[in-house]
Design a protein around this motif. Structure first.
Motif, PDB file in Angstrom:
ATOM      1  N   UNK A  32      -7.789 -12.139 -15.165  1.00  0.00           N
ATOM      2  CA  UNK A  32      -8.615 -11.619 -14.079  1.00  0.00           C
ATOM      3  C   UNK A  32      -8.262 -12.220 -12.735  1.00  0.00           C
ATOM      4  N   UNK A  33      -7.866 -13.483 -12.716  1.00  0.00           N
ATOM      5  CA  UNK A  33      -7.595 -14.164 -11.453  1.00  0.00           C
ATOM      6  C   UNK A  33      -6.436 -13.516 -10.693  1.00  0.00           C
ATOM      7  N   UNK A  34      -5.535 -12.848 -11.406  1.00  0.00           N
ATOM      8  CA  UNK A  34      -4.361 -12.247 -10.770  1.00  0.00           C
ATOM      9  C   UNK A  34      -4.497 -10.742 -10.560  1.00  0.00           C
ATOM     10  N   UNK A  35      -5.681 -10.217 -10.831  1.00  0.00           N
ATOM     11  CA  UNK A  35      -5.882  -8.785 -10.627  1.00  0.00           C
ATOM     12  C   UNK A  35      -5.694  -8.438  -9.157  1.00  0.00           C
ATOM     13  N   UNK A  36      -4.916  -7.413  -8.893  1.00  0.00           N
ATOM     14  CA  UNK A  36      -4.573  -7.039  -7.516  1.00  0.00           C
ATOM     15  C   UNK A  36      -4.692  -5.535  -7.349  1.00  0.00           C
ATOM     16  N   UNK A  37      -5.418  -5.104  -6.312  1.00  0.00           N
ATOM     17  CA  UNK A  37      -5.511  -3.671  -6.032  1.00  0.00           C
ATOM     18  C   UNK A  37      -4.147  -3.085  -5.702  1.00  0.00           C
ATOM     19  N   UNK A  38      -3.346  -3.828  -4.969  1.00  0.00           N
ATOM     20  CA  UNK A  38      -2.015  -3.327  -4.614  1.00  0.00           C
ATOM     21  C   UNK A  38      -1.159  -3.107  -5.857  1.00  0.00           C
ATOM     22  N   UNK A  39      -1.271  -4.058  -6.815  1.00  0.00           N
ATOM     23  CA  UNK A  39      -0.490  -3.906  -8.050  1.00  0.00           C
ATOM     24  C   UNK A  39      -0.978  -2.709  -8.861  1.00  0.00           C
ATOM     25  N   UNK A  40      -2.292  -2.518  -8.903  1.00  0.00           N
ATOM     26  CA  UNK A  40      -2.849  -1.364  -9.616  1.00  0.00           C
ATOM     27  C   UNK A  40      -2.362  -0.071  -8.966  1.00  0.00           C
ATOM     28  N   UNK A  41      -2.443  -0.022  -7.632  1.00  0.00           N
ATOM     29  CA  UNK A  41      -2.004   1.175  -6.915  1.00  0.00           C
ATOM     30  C   UNK A  41      -0.523   1.444  -7.159  1.00  0.00           C
ATOM     31  N   UNK A  42       0.281   0.398  -7.136  1.00  0.00           N
ATOM     32  CA  UNK A  42       1.717   0.560  -7.334  1.00  0.00           C
ATOM     33  C   UNK A  42       2.020   1.140  -8.716  1.00  0.00           C
ATOM     34  N   UNK A  43       1.352   0.621  -9.750  1.00  0.00           N
ATOM     35  CA  UNK A  43       1.594   1.104 -11.110  1.00  0.00           C
ATOM     36  C   UNK A  43       1.149   2.543 -11.291  1.00  0.00           C
ATOM     37  N   UNK A  44       0.147   2.962 -10.520  1.00  0.00           N
ATOM     38  CA  UNK A  44      -0.351   4.340 -10.630  1.00  0.00           C
ATOM     39  C   UNK A  44       0.364   5.298  -9.684  1.00  0.00           C
ATOM     40  N   UNK A  45       1.301   4.768  -8.876  1.00  0.00           N
ATOM     41  CA  UNK A  45       2.004   5.612  -7.922  1.00  0.00           C
ATOM     42  C   UNK A  45       1.132   6.034  -6.759  1.00  0.00           C
ATOM     43  N   UNK A  46       0.146   5.219  -6.424  1.00  0.00           N
ATOM     44  CA  UNK A  46      -0.755   5.511  -5.309  1.00  0.00           C
ATOM     45  C   UNK A  46      -0.449   4.565  -4.162  1.00  0.00           C
ATOM     46  N   UNK A  47      -0.776   4.991  -2.957  1.00  0.00           N
ATOM     47  CA  UNK A  47      -0.731   4.064  -1.834  1.00  0.00           C
ATOM     48  C   UNK A  47      -2.034   3.283  -1.847  1.00  0.00           C
ATOM     49  N   UNK A  48      -1.989   2.042  -1.359  1.00  0.00           N
ATOM     50  CA  UNK A  48      -3.163   1.176  -1.419  1.00  0.00           C
ATOM     51  C   UNK A  48      -4.359   1.785  -0.712  1.00  0.00           C
ATOM     52  N   UNK A  49      -4.099   2.447   0.413  1.00  0.00           N
ATOM     53  CA  UNK A  49      -5.207   3.003   1.184  1.00  0.00           C
ATOM     54  C   UNK A  49      -5.967   4.064   0.381  1.00  0.00           C
ATOM     55  N   UNK A  50      -5.271   4.780  -0.502  1.00  0.00           N
ATOM     56  CA  UNK A  50      -5.935   5.781  -1.333  1.00  0.00           C
ATOM     57  C   UNK A  50      -6.816   5.111  -2.377  1.00  0.00           C
ATOM     58  N   UNK A  52      -8.288   2.265  -2.113  1.00  0.00           N
ATOM     59  CA  UNK A  52      -9.449   1.655  -1.469  1.00  0.00           C
ATOM     60  C   UNK A  52     -10.605   2.636  -1.297  1.00  0.00           C
ATOM     61  N   UNK A  53     -10.322   3.922  -1.373  1.00  0.00           N
ATOM     62  CA  UNK A  53     -11.412   4.899  -1.291  1.00  0.00           C
ATOM     63  C   UNK A  53     -12.252   4.894  -2.569  1.00  0.00           C
ATOM     64  N   UNK A  54     -11.677   4.371  -3.643  1.00  0.00           N
ATOM     65  CA  UNK A  54     -12.401   4.285  -4.911  1.00  0.00           C
ATOM     66  C   UNK A  54     -13.025   2.896  -5.094  1.00  0.00           C
ATOM     67  N   UNK A  55     -12.269   1.876  -4.754  1.00  0.00           N
ATOM     68  CA  UNK A  55     -12.740   0.497  -4.861  1.00  0.00           C
ATOM     69  C   UNK A  55     -12.322  -0.232  -3.590  1.00  0.00           C
ATOM     70  N   UNK A  56     -13.270  -0.476  -2.686  1.00  0.00           N
ATOM     71  CA  UNK A  56     -12.923  -1.066  -1.389  1.00  0.00           C
ATOM     72  C   UNK A  56     -12.299  -2.452  -1.475  1.00  0.00           C
ATOM     73  N   UNK A  57     -12.544  -3.170  -2.579  1.00  0.00           N
ATOM     74  CA  UNK A  57     -11.996  -4.520  -2.695  1.00  0.00           C
ATOM     75  C   UNK A  57     -11.741  -4.847  -4.157  1.00  0.00           C
ATOM     76  N   UNK A  58     -10.998  -5.920  -4.374  1.00  0.00           N
ATOM     77  CA  UNK A  58     -10.776  -6.397  -5.739  1.00  0.00           C
ATOM     78  C   UNK A  58     -12.103  -6.703  -6.415  1.00  0.00           C
ATOM     79  N   UNK A  59     -13.041  -7.294  -5.664  1.00  0.00           N
ATOM     80  CA  UNK A  59     -14.329  -7.657  -6.247  1.00  0.00           C
ATOM     81  C   UNK A  59     -15.101  -6.425  -6.709  1.00  0.00           C
ATOM     82  N   UNK A  60     -14.997  -5.331  -5.968  1.00  0.00           N
ATOM     83  CA  UNK A  60     -15.661  -4.101  -6.400  1.00  0.00           C
ATOM     84  C   UNK A  60     -15.078  -3.598  -7.719  1.00  0.00           C
ATOM     85  N   UNK A  61     -13.766  -3.697  -7.855  1.00  0.00           N
ATOM     86  CA  UNK A  61     -13.127  -3.275  -9.097  1.00  0.00           C
ATOM     87  C   UNK A  61     -13.518  -4.210 -10.234  1.00  0.00           C
TER      88      UNK A  61
END
Length: 232
Positions: A32-50, A52-61
């Motif tokens: 959990x400590x290394x969970x990253x929105x950017x890494x999640x977005x990258x693996x899903x082929x999404x841009x980070x800004x997209x 963030x419309x679902x989860x504004x921060x790592x803490x929200x996710x």
């Protein structure tokens, strides 16, 4: 006919599910400590800004994953108790405890998220409290039914603990005696201690792997005795 609003809601739900699934994969791989929105977005082929419309921060996710985990665990406890309808309260208690263990062994990384080491920099919001209480409410419901039926065996608490015991009863298990509140809090801690010891390898060299299910069932029965439940 599907409305545009319905299609958008379904699409949003599908993307949200994909984000959570990828986040869980990363939890299993990195923790959990290394969970990253950017890494999640990258693996899903999404841009980070997209994302963030679902989860504004790592803490929200993280919060969404924690609530999902607590709810899944709570559903397992609910299902075990429902399947044992009509059984003696002590037997129902053991079956619910076994369901908790079974869920944890099947979902080790999600269990670690909710009962493992705190995530650095993360503070769980109040929205996690009701889901976190679900297993406890099932167990308290069993105690309440037993208390209102054949009763519960009660172990007196020391005089110096009596005020705190009364507070615990009033706030946590209204309608049940203070002695039961204290016993329930101890059993709650011991239940998740038993599960955590097994899941995180603390029983190695202590309880043989082939005997851990039987050991846990016996320990859960001892917890039942501790809270005042009597086996018929």
């Amino acid at each position: 006919m599907t409305t545009p609003q319905g299609a958008r809601a379904r699409a949003r739900m599908e993307v949200t599910t994909a984000i959570k699934d990828e986040a869980r994969r990363q939890l299993a791989a990195e923790g959990a400590a290394k969970l990253s929105l950017r890494a999640v977005a990258r693996e899903l082929g999404m841009v980070s800004s997209a994302l963030y419309r679902y989860f504004p921060s790592r803490d929200d996710l993280l919060t969404a994953l924690i609530i999902d985990a607590y709810d899944s665990l709570g559903e397992a406890a609910d299902a075990a108790d429902a399947a044992a309808a009509g059984a003696a309260p002590a037997h129902r208690w053991v079956l619910v405890c076994e369901a908790v263990r079974g869920w944890a062994l099947t979902h080790p990384h999600e269990y670690a998220l909710i009962y493992g080491s705190p995530v650095p920099g993360y503070s769980a919001p109040d929205t996690t409290i009701p889901p976190a209480a679900r297993v406890g409410l099932v167990l308290v419901g069993i105690l309440r039914e037993a208390f209102e039926g054949r009763g519960l065996a009660r172990t007196p608490v020391p005089a110096e603990l009596a005020p705190e015991a009364r507070r615990m009863a009033d706030e946590l298990v209204p309608g049940l005696p203070p002695e039961v509140a204290v016993a329930m809090a101890a059993a709650w801690a011991q239940l998740f201690g038993l599960v955590g010891f097994e899941l995180f390898g603390q029983f190695k060299g202590i309880v043989a792997e082939a005997e851990r299910e039987r050991f846990f069932r016996h320990a859960a029965a001892q917890l039942a005795h501790g809270v005042g439940l009597v086996f018929p």
